[in-house]
Design a protein around this motif. Structure first.
Motif, PDB file in Angstrom:
ATOM      1  N   UNK A  13       0.832  -1.242  -0.043  1.00 29.48           N
ATOM      2  CA  UNK A  13       0.028   0.028  -0.085  1.00 29.48           C
ATOM      3  C   UNK A  13       1.034   1.242  -0.007  1.00 29.48           C
ATOM      4  N   UNK A  14       1.844   1.249  -0.714  1.00 31.22           N
ATOM      5  CA  UNK A  14       2.847   2.467  -0.843  1.00 31.22           C
ATOM      6  C   UNK A  14       2.035   3.700  -1.406  1.00 31.22           C
ATOM      7  N   UNK A  19       8.379   3.563  -2.722  1.00 29.89           N
ATOM      8  CA  UNK A  19       8.501   3.938  -1.110  1.00 29.89           C
ATOM      9  C   UNK A  19       9.303   4.943  -1.115  1.00 29.89           C
ATOM     10  N   UNK A  20       9.596   5.364   0.027  1.00 32.30           N
ATOM     11  CA  UNK A  20      10.451   6.589   0.437  1.00 32.30           C
ATOM     12  C   UNK A  20      11.859   6.153   0.016  1.00 32.30           C
ATOM     13  N   UNK A  21      12.372   4.956   0.255  1.00 33.11           N
ATOM     14  CA  UNK A  21      13.689   4.663  -0.103  1.00 33.11           C
ATOM     15  C   UNK A  21      13.990   4.594  -1.557  1.00 33.11           C
ATOM     16  N   UNK A  22      13.237   3.897  -2.292  1.00 36.92           N
ATOM     17  CA  UNK A  22      12.956   3.878  -3.875  1.00 36.92           C
ATOM     18  C   UNK A  22      13.102   5.451  -4.434  1.00 36.92           C
ATOM     19  N   UNK A  75      10.256  12.076 -11.948  1.00 39.61           N
ATOM     20  CA  UNK A  75      11.456  11.789 -12.523  1.00 39.61           C
ATOM     21  C   UNK A  75      11.450  10.592 -13.608  1.00 39.61           C
ATOM     22  N   UNK A  76      10.531   9.594 -13.247  1.00 42.50           N
ATOM     23  CA  UNK A  76      10.380   8.492 -14.222  1.00 42.50           C
ATOM     24  C   UNK A  76       9.582   8.887 -15.355  1.00 42.50           C
ATOM     25  N   UNK A  77       9.173   9.977 -15.603  1.00 38.86           N
ATOM     26  CA  UNK A  77       8.234  10.539 -16.561  1.00 38.86           C
ATOM     27  C   UNK A  77       6.651  10.312 -16.466  1.00 38.86           C
ATOM     28  N   UNK A  78       6.374   9.860 -15.523  1.00 42.18           N
ATOM     29  CA  UNK A  78       4.980   9.538 -15.279  1.00 42.18           C
ATOM     30  C   UNK A  78       4.223  11.206 -15.239  1.00 42.18           C
ATOM     31  N   UNK A  79       3.364  11.397 -15.967  1.00 41.67           N
ATOM     32  CA  UNK A  79       2.734  12.764 -15.907  1.00 41.67           C
ATOM     33  C   UNK A  79       1.650  12.805 -14.866  1.00 41.67           C
ATOM     34  N   UNK A 134       4.591  10.270  -4.367  1.00 41.74           N
ATOM     35  CA  UNK A 134       5.211   9.484  -3.158  1.00 41.74           C
ATOM     36  C   UNK A 134       6.209  10.427  -2.272  1.00 41.74           C
ATOM     37  N   UNK A 135       6.604   9.835  -1.192  1.00 39.69           N
ATOM     38  CA  UNK A 135       7.584  10.466  -0.390  1.00 39.69           C
ATOM     39  C   UNK A 135       8.822  10.542  -1.030  1.00 39.69           C
TER      40      UNK A 135
END
Length: 149
Positions: A13-14, A19-22, A75-79, A134-135
């Motif tokens: 359920x991120x 997640x924060x680390x990723x 940053x991964x390109x997700x709009x 995300x965080x």
């Protein structure tokens, strides 16, 4: 065994894309790589920007309301949001803006187009925002300042 199941449910359920680390690792790698590009300027706060078109109109101050067209990406390109293909622009006060835009928008003039890469501490930081950011996520804003009100 039951305890492990609960941990797996929580991990599934991120909030946001990772997640924060990723997110933190992706953000740090992206910011470092982006900073090395010849047209990227970095401010002391860590805000990175590229001037696509300087514009010719007036610039906003801390009390202004602005009207913008913007494409917001991870940053991964997700709009996350794109007003360029819609019929309406976004309008907000500078007081409502995230810190990265409070710093960056006054550098712009009406009609100008910039790309801002906003590090997490100038955006939503460790808490993220909604279910898409995300965080520790950095955000990319391709933004055109349409009007200062």
């Amino acid at each position: 065994m039951g305890r492990q199941k609960n941990n797996n449910k929580k991990a599934g359920k991120k909030r946001g894309r990772g997640g924060a680390g990723q997110n933190r690792a992706e953000t740090e790698a992206f910011l470092k790589k982006n900073k090395g590009k010849p047209d990227v300027i970095e401010t002391p706060s860590g805000l990175q920007y590229t001037v696509k078109d300087p514009g010719t109109g007036k610039s906003p101050d801390e009390w202004s309301t602005v009207e913008v067209n913007q494409r917001i990406l991870l940053v991964d390109g997700t709009v996350i949001k794109d007003t360029y293909h819609g019929t309406e622009t976004d309008r907000f006060t500078m007081a409502e803006a995230i810190d990265g835009l409070k710093e960056g928008l006054p550098m712009m003039k009406e009609g100008g187009k910039f790309r801002f890469v906003v590090p997490p501490d100038l955006a939503w930081g460790k808490r993220g925002a909604g279910d898409k950011i995300g965080p520790y996520a950095a955000l990319i804003f391709d933004i055109r300042l349409e009007k200062v009100i």
